[in-house]
Design a protein around this motif. Sequence first.
Motif, short mmCIF file in Angstrom:
data_model
loop_
_atom_site.label_atom_id
_atom_site.label_comp_id
_atom_site.label_asym_id
_atom_site.label_seq_id
_atom_site.Cartn_x
_atom_site.Cartn_y
_atom_site.Cartn_z
N LEU A 18 -10.91 -21.75 24.35
CA LEU A 18 -9.81 -20.93 23.84
C LEU A 18 -9.14 -21.55 22.63
CD1 LEU A 18 -8.10 -19.98 27.24
CD2 LEU A 18 -9.76 -18.65 25.93
N PRO A 55 -9.15 -21.37 19.30
CA PRO A 55 -8.50 -20.60 18.22
C PRO A 55 -7.19 -19.95 18.65
CG PRO A 55 -10.85 -20.12 18.31
CD PRO A 55 -10.53 -20.90 19.55
N GLN A 56 -7.01 -19.66 19.94
CA GLN A 56 -5.80 -19.00 20.42
C GLN A 56 -4.69 -19.99 20.81
OE1 GLN A 56 -8.95 -17.92 21.82
NE2 GLN A 56 -8.99 -16.40 20.17
N LEU A 57 -5.02 -21.28 20.89
CA LEU A 57 -4.04 -22.26 21.35
C LEU A 57 -3.19 -22.77 20.19
CD1 LEU A 57 -6.25 -24.37 23.79
CD2 LEU A 57 -4.60 -22.60 24.37
N PRO A 58 -1.91 -23.08 20.45
CA PRO A 58 -1.07 -23.63 19.38
C PRO A 58 -1.54 -25.02 18.97
CG PRO A 58 0.08 -23.68 21.48
CD PRO A 58 -1.18 -22.90 21.71
N SER A 82 -8.35 -29.65 23.44
CA SER A 82 -7.91 -29.03 22.19
C SER A 82 -7.93 -30.03 21.04
CB SER A 82 -6.50 -28.45 22.36
OG SER A 82 -5.57 -29.46 22.72
N GLU A 90 -14.51 -25.95 17.45
CA GLU A 90 -14.33 -24.52 17.28
C GLU A 90 -15.66 -23.79 17.45
OE1 GLU A 90 -12.30 -23.54 13.74
OE2 GLU A 90 -10.65 -24.95 14.09
N GLN A 91 -15.58 -22.58 18.03
CA GLN A 91 -16.75 -21.73 18.25
C GLN A 91 -17.84 -22.48 19.01
OE1 GLN A 91 -17.99 -20.07 14.50
NE2 GLN A 91 -16.01 -19.13 14.10
#
Length: 199
Positions: free
Chosen positions: A84, A86-89, A128, A133-134
């Motif tokens: 997740l 890209p959606q995490l701060p 994180s 990413e991806q």
Amino acid sequence: MWPKPRLAASALAALALGGCGSAWAHGIAGATASIWTAPHHLLTSPLSLAALIGLALVLFGIREPASFIAAALAGAAATLATALLPQLPGVLAPAGVVVIGLAAVAAWKPSTGFAFVLAVLAGLAAGSAAELEQARWQELAGIGITVLVAAFWLLASAENLSHSARLQPVLPLARRVLGSWITAIGLLLGALAVLGRHA
């Protein structure tokens, strides 16, 4: 020496060297090259390492099966955070590291339930901070397994140290000092992340 930390360290070294799948990397002339692996991303991230070391400091002396459950929860949380990402701060990783570091500085001895909550927080921060990413399923599995093995090795090593009569006088101070360093790392990198967004 207690064999569990040694066995976990051997597994961690094997993951770091062999890898668990190719990570996102770019080669010459736009070609994709598998030059990094998921364990390499995690083990070269200061925030990821700080989150896992801080977890061991807070849960210092935790015994099995709770230590293995905590390590498994951290691995699952790291996998979720990677999936997740890209959606995490962007401040999730440094904020989690600061919370864990402050808990270590305070020499807090959490209950089993809170220990598992901190394990999830450490896993989210570590996953994180690895910044995969991806990621494909190979990278997700690699992150999860690496965090599980690393966390279990650190927790088992901490339990081993907690039984050392020679180190008992210095262990509380050492935990607080290391916890303050981890807190400082989280604050510094968190500030840099915030400033980088506003630059």
